[in-house]
Design an enzyme around this catalytic site. Structure first.
Site, mmCIF file in Angstrom:
data_model
loop_
_atom_site.group_PDB
_atom_site.id
_atom_site.type_symbol
_atom_site.label_atom_id
_atom_site.label_comp_id
_atom_site.label_asym_id
_atom_site.label_seq_id
_atom_site.Cartn_x
_atom_site.Cartn_y
_atom_site.Cartn_z
ATOM 1 N N CYS A 42 0.952 -1.204 -0.087
ATOM 2 C CA CYS A 42 0.003 0.018 0.077
ATOM 3 C C CYS A 42 0.919 1.223 0.076
ATOM 4 C CB CYS A 42 -1.069 -0.014 1.413
ATOM 5 S SG CYS A 42 -2.020 -1.388 1.025
ATOM 6 N N VAL A 79 7.257 -23.216 -3.801
ATOM 7 C CA VAL A 79 6.554 -24.528 -3.842
ATOM 8 C C VAL A 79 5.888 -24.653 -5.169
ATOM 9 C CG1 VAL A 79 4.512 -25.597 -2.873
ATOM 10 C CG2 VAL A 79 5.939 -24.073 -1.197
ATOM 11 N N ALA A 299 -5.398 -5.167 2.727
ATOM 12 C CA ALA A 299 -4.294 -5.509 3.771
ATOM 13 C C ALA A 299 -5.048 -5.617 5.043
ATOM 14 C CB ALA A 299 -3.255 -4.302 3.853
ATOM 15 N N ASN A 303 -4.439 -9.370 6.955
ATOM 16 C CA ASN A 303 -3.870 -9.189 8.250
ATOM 17 C C ASN A 303 -4.741 -9.957 9.478
ATOM 18 O OD1 ASN A 303 -1.165 -8.243 8.646
ATOM 19 N ND2 ASN A 303 -2.208 -6.610 7.219
ATOM 20 N N TYR A 424 -18.101 18.010 18.717
ATOM 21 C CA TYR A 424 -18.119 19.180 17.865
ATOM 22 C C TYR A 424 -16.998 20.375 18.623
ATOM 23 C CZ TYR A 424 -19.475 24.190 17.151
ATOM 24 O OH TYR A 424 -19.428 25.423 16.808
ATOM 25 N N TRP A 432 -24.320 20.004 14.240
ATOM 26 C CA TRP A 432 -25.087 18.998 13.483
ATOM 27 C C TRP A 432 -24.085 18.307 12.665
ATOM 28 C CZ3 TRP A 432 -29.277 16.938 15.715
ATOM 29 C CH2 TRP A 432 -30.243 18.105 16.504
#
Length: 443
Positions: A42, A79, A299, A303, A424, A432
């Site tokens: 990333c 492998v 990721a 993980n 806030y 809001w």
């Protein structure tokens, strides 16, 4: 107990560390076909864009650290075959070219994914790259250091394509971004949000939508990109058209997969073959909202499932709770994040839904840096439980997605957002918050 792990990146590394902590007496051996372990891909767009210069910052653990913890790791060991009946592996040592066999009691497939490379004409020309590992990043950075590298074309407008385009523009390159679909981020965001991002991208680089790359021109290095709509100068091309699971090693074993080859596991990370587990970008994940197996190669999922599998390999019994696909990106002046289901995904899942869209500001107007924020929420038409959400805007917009992710995880209803007690303070928000407003006006 002998545990073999194939792959030493996010999932494999997490699993190995957890399994060793769970069962210190177990023999744990990792085979990794490259010479790079525990690498965070990333960071590559930011490495290329000179946000940092030490490539080692993308490596979270070295082979020496694995060895110190009692985990045997063999790099440049691939492998080549798996015998599930005899629990035997055939491995090629790329250091010597020799092959040998090994056996396991439990096996973890953490073989990751590879870039999708369409069959472009003259795709073998030099200075055409994908971006997946450290070697790609170093090679791209080397070519970009040449002052003659000015015209760069990025093929694909997903997360990586957009992030690399931003880094290239920051390096003062002339950038064109070419996308086959009619919009960017087509699988991650709905149209209302991608429209906002596209508008901003066009202020910084060329954006070519609904355009198909056919191939390339050049005698040695690439010089032009050919599409169904034009011919463009190119000193470098970066292909970012997605990834696919590295399924070759397991495709003939009888393991259940999605159509793209992603391995299907149960909540313990077990495949349908006894004593074989899977995790990482080769693996499908259970989606908590759609209740389906999905392919989301991030990721975070790699993980988390890697850690779950590691605990179970070590003798535990831990279940993976699922994903809701929470993700985000920053591209030029826009932050954008998403979680849960998009509207398109809700349609595909045949879930009855409604949506609410809100446009507001990130914080009080008397504090410098106020920017617009847009939120789209999807909720169940009958139960009103929040199914998904997407937020885009300026600084501070994207972290609100974590609130939505928590709400979805906890089955919160859209109406409950109206009076939810968000913080806030003038530099951060308004009395809001945009999520309060969304909850208030949802029909």
């Amino acid at each position: 107990m002998k545990i073999i792990i194939i792959g030493a990146q996010a999932a494999g590394a997490s699993a190995a560390a957890k399994a060793k902590r769970m069962n210190p007496e177990a023999t744990i051996r990792i085979y990794e076909k490259s010479n790079i372990v525990s690498f965070g891909a990333c960071g590559l767009p930011y490495f290329i864009g000179n946000h940092f210069t030490d490539a080692n910052e993308m490596i979270s653990r070295t082979p020496e650290q694995f060895q110190k913890d009692g985990i045997e790791i063999k790099t440049l060991h691939e492998v080549m075959a798996i015998d599930v009946n005899q629990k035997k592996l055939t491995i090629k040592d790329h250091n010597t070219g020799d092959c040998f066999d090994d056996n396991y009691d439990k096996l973890l497939l953490a073989v990751g994914a590879s870039p999708v490379m369409p069959a472009f004409k003259n795709g073998q020309l030099k200075n055409i790259f994908t971006l997946r590992d450290l070697h790609d990043g170093l090679a791209i950075k080397h070519v970009l250091s040449d002052p003659n590298t000015q015209n760069v074309i990025v093929v694909g407008a997903g997360y990586i394509g957009l992030e690399i385009a931003e880094s290239l523009v920051a390096l003062q390159k002339k950038v064109k971004l070419i996308q086959l679909d009619d919009r960017i981020l087509v699988d991650a965001f709905d149209e209302q949000i991608t429209d906002l991002i596209e508008e901003n991208i066009k202020q910084h680089c060329g954006l070519h939508l609904q355009e198909r790359v056919l191939g390339f021109e050049g005698s040695y290095n690439v010089t032009h990109v050919i599409t169904d709509k034009g011919r463009y100068l190119a000193d470098m091309v970066i292909i970012a058209t997605g990834v696919k699971p590295n399924s070759d090693i397991y495709k003939d074993l009888g393991i259940n997969t999605l159509k793209n080859g992603a391995i299907i596991t149960n909540s313990l990370g077990q495949t349908n073959i006894t004593d074989i587990y899977a995790a990482g970008d080769c693996t499908a994940l259970y989606h908590k909202v759609s209740h389906s197996m999905v392919y989301i190669p991030l990721a975070t999922g790699a993980n988390k499932l890697g850690k779950i599998v590691g605990e179970n390999l070590g003798g535990g019994h831990c279940e993976y709770p699922g994903t809701i696909g929470t993700s985000a990106l920053k591209v030029f002046d826009i932050e954008a994040g998403r979680t849960g289901l998009t509207e398109n995904e809700a349609k595909k899942a045949a879930i009855p839904y409604k949506t609410v869209m809100v446009k507001d500001k990130n914080h009080s107007n008397y504090v410098a840096g106020q920017t617009s924020v847009t939120a789209k929420l999807i909720y169940h038409a009958d139960t009103r439980v929040i199914l998904g959400g997407q937020i885009a805007g300026g600084q501070g917009a994207v972290l609100r997605v974590n609130t939505l992710a928590t709400a979805i995880w906890a089955n919160v209803k859209i109406d409950e957002l109206a009076m939810m007690d968000f913080l806030y303070a003038p530099p951060f928000s308004r009395p809001w918050d945009i999520l309060n407003i969304a909850g208030s006006i949802a029909k």
